[in-house]
Write an enzyme that holds these catalytic residues in place. Structure first.
Site, short mmCIF file in Angstrom:
data_model
loop_
_atom_site.label_atom_id
_atom_site.label_comp_id
_atom_site.label_asym_id
_atom_site.label_seq_id
_atom_site.Cartn_x
_atom_site.Cartn_y
_atom_site.Cartn_z
N TYR A 1 -27.00 77.48 45.17
CA TYR A 1 -27.29 78.78 44.54
C TYR A 1 -28.36 79.54 45.34
O TYR A 1 -28.20 80.72 45.65
CB TYR A 1 -27.73 78.54 43.10
CG TYR A 1 -27.99 79.78 42.29
CD1 TYR A 1 -26.95 80.60 41.87
CD2 TYR A 1 -29.29 80.14 41.92
CE1 TYR A 1 -27.19 81.74 41.11
CE2 TYR A 1 -29.53 81.27 41.16
CZ TYR A 1 -28.48 82.07 40.76
OH TYR A 1 -28.73 83.20 40.00
N LYS B 1 -27.95 83.10 47.31
CA LYS B 1 -28.70 84.29 46.89
C LYS B 1 -29.62 84.81 48.00
O LYS B 1 -29.95 86.00 48.05
CB LYS B 1 -29.48 83.99 45.60
CG LYS B 1 -28.58 83.76 44.39
CD LYS B 1 -27.76 85.01 44.04
CE LYS B 1 -26.99 84.86 42.75
NZ LYS B 1 -26.26 86.09 42.37
N1 LIG Z 1 -29.74 85.06 33.86
C1 LIG Z 1 -30.70 84.82 34.72
O1 LIG Z 1 -31.76 84.28 34.37
C2 LIG Z 1 -30.52 85.21 36.17
C3 LIG Z 1 -31.61 85.05 37.05
C4 LIG Z 1 -31.46 85.41 38.38
C5 LIG Z 1 -30.26 85.93 38.85
N2 LIG Z 1 -29.22 86.07 37.97
C6 LIG Z 1 -27.98 86.62 38.53
O2 LIG Z 1 -27.58 87.74 37.75
C7 LIG Z 1 -26.15 87.81 37.68
C8 LIG Z 1 -25.70 87.82 36.24
O3 LIG Z 1 -26.24 86.68 35.58
P1 LIG Z 1 -25.92 86.32 34.05
O4 LIG Z 1 -26.93 85.32 33.62
O5 LIG Z 1 -25.73 87.56 33.26
O6 LIG Z 1 -24.50 85.56 34.22
P2 LIG Z 1 -23.44 85.08 33.13
O7 LIG Z 1 -23.03 83.69 33.50
O8 LIG Z 1 -23.94 85.31 31.73
O9 LIG Z 1 -22.21 86.08 33.37
C9 LIG Z 1 -21.53 86.07 34.59
C10 LIG Z 1 -20.18 86.74 34.40
O10 LIG Z 1 -19.50 86.68 35.67
C11 LIG Z 1 -18.15 86.34 35.44
N3 LIG Z 1 -17.61 85.69 36.64
C12 LIG Z 1 -17.90 84.46 37.13
N4 LIG Z 1 -17.16 84.20 38.22
C13 LIG Z 1 -16.39 85.30 38.43
C14 LIG Z 1 -15.40 85.63 39.40
N5 LIG Z 1 -15.04 84.77 40.36
N6 LIG Z 1 -14.81 86.85 39.32
C15 LIG Z 1 -15.15 87.72 38.35
N7 LIG Z 1 -16.06 87.44 37.39
C16 LIG Z 1 -16.67 86.25 37.43
C17 LIG Z 1 -18.18 85.39 34.24
O11 LIG Z 1 -16.90 85.35 33.59
C18 LIG Z 1 -19.28 86.01 33.38
O12 LIG Z 1 -18.76 86.95 32.45
C19 LIG Z 1 -25.64 86.60 38.47
O13 LIG Z 1 -25.34 86.99 39.80
C20 LIG Z 1 -26.81 85.65 38.45
O14 LIG Z 1 -26.79 84.75 39.54
C21 LIG Z 1 -29.31 85.72 36.66
#
Ligand SMILES: NC(=O)c1ccc[n+]([C@@H]2O[C@H](COP(=O)([O-])OP(=O)(O)OC[C@H]3O[C@@H](n4cnc5c(N)ncnc54)[C@H](O)[C@@H]3O)[C@@H](O)[C@H]2O)c1
Length: 250
Positions: free
Chosen positions: A155, A159
């Site tokens: 991951y 990133k």
């Molecule tokens: N939540 C956190 O604390 C956090 C922290 C840092 C970075 N992020 C980044 O922010 C972004 C969103 O995070 P989140 O926590 O809302 O994620 P989440 O897991 O709640 O939602 C991710 C969504 O992406 C969709 N998805 C996954 N693979 C896919 C694919 N191949 N094609 C299309 N859709 C796909 C899933 O179905 C889901 O609806 C991500 O890139 C994550 O890495 C999140």
């Protein structure tokens, strides 16, 4: 403040839940038309329905962003339904948390395919329209974990790759009126994280390490994305914005 986003067409990957969903609702509140893209078509339908129920313009598109042909077809469909894409938010992302010595090659590949290749596919599909109109915004989701997190080698690597990708693409597109930026959230309290069985302990441990003393909310990330997509942010490109409550290293 008017962010100049009324009637802009915004495509958000992974917008069926979490940060992507709240970002979709926030753009809709600014008057933008929102393409809600997710591998989970039912979740995408739900979010697009929420936007339409409040009088906004939105449509759902089921798409796995790791498949270039699916992405090309999806973008063509977005163009015929809502119009050419002005703002692309590469939000879909996954992690497969496990220490390196226990990591399966398939887990490594899936993380790279979604987080890196998916971003590449979406950018390649939407940039021609932005270039033709000499206006565009690309916002790529990175993460605070680029500074390292045990159990997140794949991951973190994916990133940090997003940061380099963002810098290079921003230079390629700077003369075309297109800005390209990355946004690195820290710990954000999404529905997925709240449903974790050790959520209470996780939260306590995380809060202790966050200088501001509280977890980020999806709204904190959505508002930053909307700003990066605005007219007001036209002089910001190639950078990574950290929305981490002041936390950087592990
Ligand atoms: N939540 C956190 O604390 C956090 C922290 C840092 C970075 N992020 C980044 O922010 C972004 C969103 O995070 P989140 O926590 O809302 O994620 P989440 O897991 O709640 O939602 C991710 C969504 O992406 C969709 N998805 C996954 N693979 C896919 C694919 N191949 N094609 C299309 N859709 C796909 C899933 O179905 C889901 O609806 C991500 O890139 C994550 O890495 C999140």
């Amino acid at each position: 403040m008017d962010f100049g986003l009324k009637d802009r067409v915004v495509l958000i990957s992974g917008a069926g839940r979490g940060i992507g969903r709240v970002t979709a609702l926030t753009f809709a509140a600014e008057g933008a038309a929102v393409a809600v893209v997710d591998m989970d078509g039912d979740a995408a339908d739900g979010v697009a329905g929420e936007i339409r129920a409040t009088g906004g313009r939105s449509a759902a598109f089921a798409c796995d962003i790791t498949q270039s042909a699916h992405v090309e077809a999806m973008v063509t469909s977005v163009q015929s339904t809502l119009g050419g894409v002005d703002v692309l938010v590469n939000n879909a992302g996954i992690s497969r948390d496990v220490t390196l010595l226990k990591m399966q090659e398939s887990d490594w590949d899936r993380v790279m395919d979604v987080n890196m290749k998916g971003t590449f596919h979406c950018c390649r599909a939407v940039l021609p329209h932005m270039k033709a109109r000499r206006w565009g915004r690309v916002i790529n989701l990175s993460s605070r974990s680029i500074f390292g997190n045990p159990g997140q080698t794949s991951y973190s690597a994916s990133k940090l790759a997003i940061v380099g990708f963002t810098r290079s693409l921003s230079l390629e597109q700077a003369r075309n009126g297109i800005t390209v930026n990355a946004l690195a959230p820290g710990f954000v309290e999404t529905e997925g994280i709240k449903s974790h069985r050790s959520y209470a302990q996780l939260k306590e441990a995380a809060v202790a390490r966050i200088p501001v003393g509280f977890l980020g909310q999806p709204e904190d990330i959505a508002s930053t994305i909307v700003f990066l997509a605005s007219e007001q942010a036209r002089y910001i490109t190639g950078t990574t914005v950290f929305a981490t409550g002041g936390r950087f290293s592990s």
